[in-house]
Write a protein that holds these residues in place. Structure first.
Motif, PDB file in Angstrom:
ATOM      1  N   ASP A 270      36.801  42.914  35.298  1.00  0.00           N
ATOM      2  CA  ASP A 270      37.986  42.680  36.135  1.00  0.00           C
ATOM      3  C   ASP A 270      37.622  42.103  37.497  1.00  0.00           C
ATOM      4  N   VAL A 271      37.213  42.932  38.447  1.00  0.00           N
ATOM      5  CA  VAL A 271      36.863  42.426  39.772  1.00  0.00           C
ATOM      6  C   VAL A 271      35.343  42.285  39.835  1.00  0.00           C
ATOM      7  N   ARG A 272      34.880  41.071  39.539  1.00  0.00           N
ATOM      8  CA  ARG A 272      33.439  40.829  39.537  1.00  0.00           C
ATOM      9  C   ARG A 272      32.890  40.886  40.967  1.00  0.00           C
TER      10      ARG A 272
ATOM     11  N   GLY B 174      44.285  40.794  39.316  1.00  0.00           N
ATOM     12  CA  GLY B 174      44.664  39.396  39.177  1.00  0.00           C
ATOM     13  C   GLY B 174      43.432  38.521  39.148  1.00  0.00           C
ATOM     14  N   THR B 175      43.504  37.438  38.377  1.00  0.00           N
ATOM     15  CA  THR B 175      42.377  36.506  38.272  1.00  0.00           C
ATOM     16  C   THR B 175      42.915  35.087  38.238  1.00  0.00           C
ATOM     17  N   ALA B 176      42.277  34.204  38.956  1.00  0.00           N
ATOM     18  CA  ALA B 176      42.531  32.767  38.879  1.00  0.00           C
ATOM     19  C   ALA B 176      41.202  32.095  38.554  1.00  0.00           C
ATOM     20  N   GLN B 177      41.201  31.276  37.504  1.00  0.00           N
ATOM     21  CA  GLN B 177      39.975  30.586  37.110  1.00  0.00           C
ATOM     22  C   GLN B 177      40.283  29.120  36.853  1.00  0.00           C
TER      23      GLN B 177
ATOM     24  N   TRP C  89      35.020  28.360  37.882  1.00  0.00           N
ATOM     25  CA  TRP C  89      35.074  28.926  39.217  1.00  0.00           C
ATOM     26  C   TRP C  89      36.222  29.922  39.217  1.00  0.00           C
ATOM     27  N   PHE C  90      35.971  31.137  39.693  1.00  0.00           N
ATOM     28  CA  PHE C  90      36.984  32.194  39.596  1.00  0.00           C
ATOM     29  C   PHE C  90      37.219  32.849  40.944  1.00  0.00           C
TER      30      PHE C  90
ATOM     31  N   SER D 166      36.978  38.779  45.174  1.00  0.00           N
ATOM     32  CA  SER D 166      35.651  38.163  45.053  1.00  0.00           C
ATOM     33  C   SER D 166      35.823  36.772  44.463  1.00  0.00           C
ATOM     34  N   THR D 167      34.821  35.946  44.636  1.00  0.00           N
ATOM     35  CA  THR D 167      34.836  34.601  44.065  1.00  0.00           C
ATOM     36  C   THR D 167      33.435  34.254  43.601  1.00  0.00           C
TER      37      THR D 167
END
Length: 806
Positions: free
Chosen positions: A676-678, A720-723, A741-742, A763-764
């Protein structure tokens, strides 16, 4: 010249061979054969025993044998009434070698050479070799490599064989030094060249190769240029001339394209003619350009495609829609006619599967929405392809139709698949200062024995937990698509030596569930399970709030009956690497009455993939989870008061917190980690408490820095995730590898009332997903963007897992 020489030779041989009077052939003898059988020669020879052989007949026979390309020399002689045929066989190609080719793959070259007649085992023909040389040069010219040289070498071997070696020196592609569009006034060079594959050398040319000249690329760019103008009303746009000049050293290209913009045209009228099949009002809804609008070729093409698609869905598989524009140059208007030719309505005679060496035909057939004996439907074909791709068994799926010979209303549908491994032996290894070495292994097969059933067994081990799981699912218990699955698991945890909440569990569970399809994209899941979980807390080590909770429920062994209800809406176009579509899901797990603790958990997820051009794919995902108890866990207010009084008597100043409505702590949600949150350790985000129940300081420490507070999870989770998946210039198949890229965001809270957006962590970074020869490999490099001092202890930059497939 070589062809003329061969004809002269043939004529001279023929003239020498025909110096005899006609005679009746009593027998035929062939001399000189070594590799080719006499029967093969007789099959091509237009002369039989008992025939009268004349000079003209001998000429025809010699020409027939030369046409076989088996022989370099043919002579006819007569011994009495016996015809003697003396031949010299052409050598066979024992070995074909290609050297120096990099731009074109060897396998592709050999495939093309075989079609021309040059391959190992075939008869060697010098003329064919010359043709191959010219064809290879032409192919490299099309790629802009004008310095190419192709040198064939033929080596004689024993037993009338040859070895052919083709040495290729590709050279470097000519670079575009100038690219000029002449005659544009309405738009700038930058506007009209947007999207061109050809360009002069720029800072991205090392990646895009856009400065390498190619005839095909230039033709495509000029077509884009024409579309650009015609989509903006310039209906009489044209490319007057194209000039391509090459420098003497063949390393630089100069391109000039002269265009005529013309004028902007309006649509005067749109007519539908031909055999419409459907009511005109219905067909007009599929026309995306109207009278009075500016002419737009893209809208015209979209209209023709839409009309053909709706006709193809009702059986007219070969419908044609021809747009006929009539320009009035004085009024600058266009009368547009769409002429519809539906052709013969066809139905599907047979559906044939090819390429499925492991998977049974029935597994593919049950996913087909195009049925045998029914009218052809393009929509059903397209849906069938998506369903097959989403199985995950196939690397590639192609569906073609072909008219049945001798008929006009029947087609056969051929489904060609390229299978990939649906099973894996996966191993993962990791390390953290809390968990030590983490090992996990699993054996799974999503296409068990080719039946489409899935089976997996998995295990995970670290210094503080052991987990074993067994799963089986049959997706087609019934022909209607109702599936049944079974799961069994065992887990044992001991957080006593970690900075997590210190407690130990030993849990066993078994469940069964049904998958029920309710539409092409929607399904339900209904399940029932039973579990037993022994929870051990440690006085003086476990957080006091957890001890209080256990005291309230009065049990160390938790028995639970669980009911599950879930729904999902899945429109993704692939299994491992989708590029469009998405998933909406919602599920609830309820600890039913009769369980030690009664609770419910609701989880929802929404994600979607969008192709955003040039190979880029945007992926967004959001998840929310919430849980709570119900029924007071069987503890009345009077009982809770008695517990509270007993605690005060035993430990003056300690007051038990009423947690009867809180989610059981062993069912809490956690966040952080590769799922989830890398960028953070697994399960370390969210509420943290000290052993004595006090709050930690700003650095996450307790008792003046004596130890770190313990994460205990929470009842409310937000993720939430945006990739953005990035195209790789050297990789055409996204099913093999993807780089993204996430940006991840999320956290866990005590309950939904405690939600605070300022507490969200983010995080990114970059993630690589690769179907490596050793199996699936996932590597993520993440940098926390939104952390607090208390999180620094749990940050983790690199996370990975790998496996091996079978």
């Amino acid at each position: 010249m070589k062809r003329i020489a061969a004809l002269i030779l043939l004529a001279s041989l023929s003239a020498n061979a025909f110096a005899f009077d006609p005679f009746v052939v009593s027998d035929i003898r062939i001399d000189g054969l070594s590799r080719i059988s006499a029967g093969t020669v007789y099959n091509y020879l237009p002369i039989n025993k008992g025939d009268q052989l004349t000079n003209d007949g001998a000429q025809r026979a010699i020409r027939a044998l030369y046409r076989t390309k088996f022989f370099s020399d043919v002579e006819f002689e007569r011994e009495g009434s016996i015809l003697v045929i003396k031949v010299v066989e052409r050598p066979s190609i024992a070995k074909l070698t290609l050297r120096g080719n990099k731009d074109i793959k060897t396998d592709d070259l050999k495939k093309g050479l075989k079609e021309i007649g040059l391959s190992e085992g075939e008869t060697f023909d010098r003329l064919a070799l010359d043709n191959v040389q010219q064809e290879l040069i032409r192919q490299y010219y099309n790629r802009g490599k004008y310095n190419v040289s192709v040198d064939p070498h033929v080596t004689r071997l024993d037993r009338n064989r040859v070895a052919v070696e083709i040495e290729i020196r590709e050279g470097k592609a000519a670079k575009i030094k100038e690219l000029n569009i002449l005659g544009n006034h309405a738009f700038t060079d930058k506007q009209i060249r947007e999207g061109f594959e050809s360009d002069t050398t720029n800072w991205m040319s090392w990646y895009s190769k856009d400065d390498q000249y190619s005839r095909e690329k230039l033709s495509g760019d000029l077509e884009k240029l024409q579309s650009y103008y015609m989509d903006r009303g310039y209906a009489d746009f044209g490319v007057d001339s194209t000039q391509v000049a090459i420098a003497p050293d063949k390393r630089a290209m100069y391109i000039d394209a002269s265009i005529k913009e013309g004028e902007i045209y309006k649509v005067a009228d749109v007519k539908l003619l031909g055999e419409l099949i459907l009511p005109e009002a219905t067909m007009r809804q599929l026309v995306f350009i109207k009278a009075g609008e500016t002419f737009n070729r893209a809208a015209v093409e979209a209209s023709t495609k839409a009309i053909k698609a709706i006709l193809a869905n009702i059986g007219y598989a070969y419908a044609k829609v021809t747009p006929i524009p009539k320009l009035d140059k004085e009024k600058r208007t266009v009368d547009l006619t769409l002429y519809v030719e539906p052709g013969q309505r066809v139905y599907v005679r047979r559906v044939v599967f090819q390429g499925n060496t492991r998977t049974e035909d029935d597994v593919l057939r049950r996913e087909m929405r195009q049925l045998e004996g029914s009218w052809y439907s393009q929509a059903a074909i397209d849906r069938s392809k998506v369903r097959l791709q989403r199985l995950g068994y196939f690397k590639k799926v192609d569906i073609d139709q072909k008219m049945v010979p001798g008929t006009q209303d029947k087609v056969d549908v051929t489904v060609k698949v390229e299978e990939q491994s649906a099973g894996s032996m996966q191993f993962g290894i990791g390390y953290s200062q809390y968990s030590g070495i983490i090992l996990n292994a699993s054996v799974s097969q999503n296409n068990l024995f080719g039946t489409g059933d899935s089976f997996s067994i998995s295990g995970e081990r670290s210094t503080y937990y052991t987990r074993l799981g067994l799963n089986y699912y049959n997706p087609y218990l019934t022909d209607s698509g109702i599936g049944i699955g079974y799961s069994a698991s065992y887990s044992k945890t001991d957080y006593g030596n970690t900075d997590f909440a210190n407690y130990a569990t030993s849990a066993k569970s078994f469940s069964t569930y049904l998958g029920i399809p309710i539409s092409e994209t929607d399904g339900l899941r209904v399940g029932l399970g039973i579990s037993s979980n022994k929870v051990n807390l440690f006085q003086g080590y476990s957080p006091q709030v957890l001890l209080d909770y256990q005291n309230e429920i009065g049990n160390k062994t938790i028995h639970t009956w669980t009911g599950t209800l879930g729904w999902n809406h899945d429109t993704r176009n692939g299994y491992w690497a989708p590029t469009r579509g998405g998933l909406i899901s919602a599920s609830t797990d309820i600890a039913l009455p009769g369980s030690t603790v009664q609770y419910w958990k609701l989880s929802t997820e929404l994600n979607h993939y969008w192709p955003i051009g040039k190979g880029f794919v945007l992926y967004l995902d959001g998840q929310v989870g919430y849980g709570k108890t119900y029924g007071g866990n069987g503890i009345s207010d009077d009982a809770f008061t008695a517990l509270k009084d007993a605690s005060l008597a035993q430990s003056p100043g300690h007051v038990i917190t009423d947690m009867r409505q809180d989610l059981p702590f062993w069912q809490n949600y956690y966040a952080g980690g590769v799922r989830d949150v890398r960028g953070y350790q697994d399960n370390t985000l969210g509420p943290r408490v000290c052993i004595d129940g006090s709050a930690p300081d700003a650095n996450g420490m307790c008792n003046n820095g004596a130890y770190y507070a313990q994460p205990i999870g929470g009842a409310f989770k937000v993720l939430g995730t945006a990739q953005v998946f990035l195209p790789l210039p050297f990789l055409k198949d996204v099913n093999t590898a993807r780089v993204s890229w996430f940006m991840d965001v999320g956290n866990v809270y005590k309950d939904y009332k405690s939600f605070d957006a300022s507490e969200l962590r983010a995080s990114t970074g970059l993630s690589l997903q690769w179907q490596a020869p050793i199996g699936p490999l996932i590597i993520s490099f993440a940098v926390p963007l939104r952390s607090k001092a208390a999180d620094r202890h749990y940050e983790e930059r690199i996370q990975f897992t790998f496996g091996s497939q079978f």
